[in-house]
Design an enzyme around this catalytic site. Structure first.
Site: not given
Ligand code: IMP
Ligand code: MG
Length: 180
Positions: A42-43, A97-98, A101
């Protein structure tokens, strides 16, 4: 909510300016390709909504929802909870994408879409935290909004325990906010 933020890392203005720049590049890249723009839920939702409006070319919107089997940390054991609705075969896919990482999520998403027969798969991430990358992940993002230090950030779609997603900027959480 705002009082849990130690420092604003990226202001609304900085984010919007960068999205405008990325939009010009993506518009040029995809002007004749009718890309399938896949958001990883959801990010990404806030970034997604702003980013697609700066791609000034025809495109098709789609979403994927993935998660790891256990816990909130992406473990590498990812599953598709909701797949894209379009037929990916032969399509030019742009993943939004947010944050990049450890790389587990994007690596999984990238391989998943490639295995469905996409003509090309490229990745645009708002944030990149290279210091956190897991060993063995060689994937690179084609377009990066901002490279950030190894800090846990929230806002502009990013959450901690499903909180802070609706902050309009990207900020660093105060340590005491984790204990709440
Ligand atoms: P990965 O570790 O690259 O697989 O990232 C997995 C997901 O963890 C990202 O898509 C984000 O939703 C979340 N995540 C990683 N770093 C942060 C952070 O600093 N703040 C909030 N969410 C994060
Ligand atoms: Mg995400």
């Amino acid at each position: 909510m705002e009082r849990d933020i130690k420092e604003i890392l990226l202001t609304e203005e900085q984010i919007q300016n960068r999205i405008e720049e990325l939009g010009k590049i993506l518009t040029e890249e995809y002007k004749d390709k009718n890309p399938l723009v896949v958001g990883v839920l959801k990010g990404v939702v806030v970034f997604y909504a702003d980013m697609i409006r700066h791609i000034k070319a025809p495109c098709q919107l789609d979403f994927m929802w993935i998660s790891s089997y256990a816990g909130t940390n992406s473990s590498g054991n990812m599953v598709v909870r909701q797949d894209v609705s379009a037929d990916v075969k032969g399509r030019h896919v742009l993943i939004l994408e947010d944050i990049f990482d450890t790389g587990n999520s994007l690596n999984f998403t990238y391989q998943h879409l490639l295995s469905k027969g996409a003509a090309s798969v490229k990745i645009c991430t708002l944030l990149d935290k290279p210091e956190r990358r897991k060993e063995g992940i060689t994937l690179q993002c084609d377009y990066v909004g901002f490279t950030i230090p190894n800090e846990f950030v929230v806002g502009y779609g990013l959450d901690f325990n499903e909180k802070y997603r609706n902050l309009p900027y990207v900020g660093i959480l105060k340590p005491e906010a984790y204990q709440k």
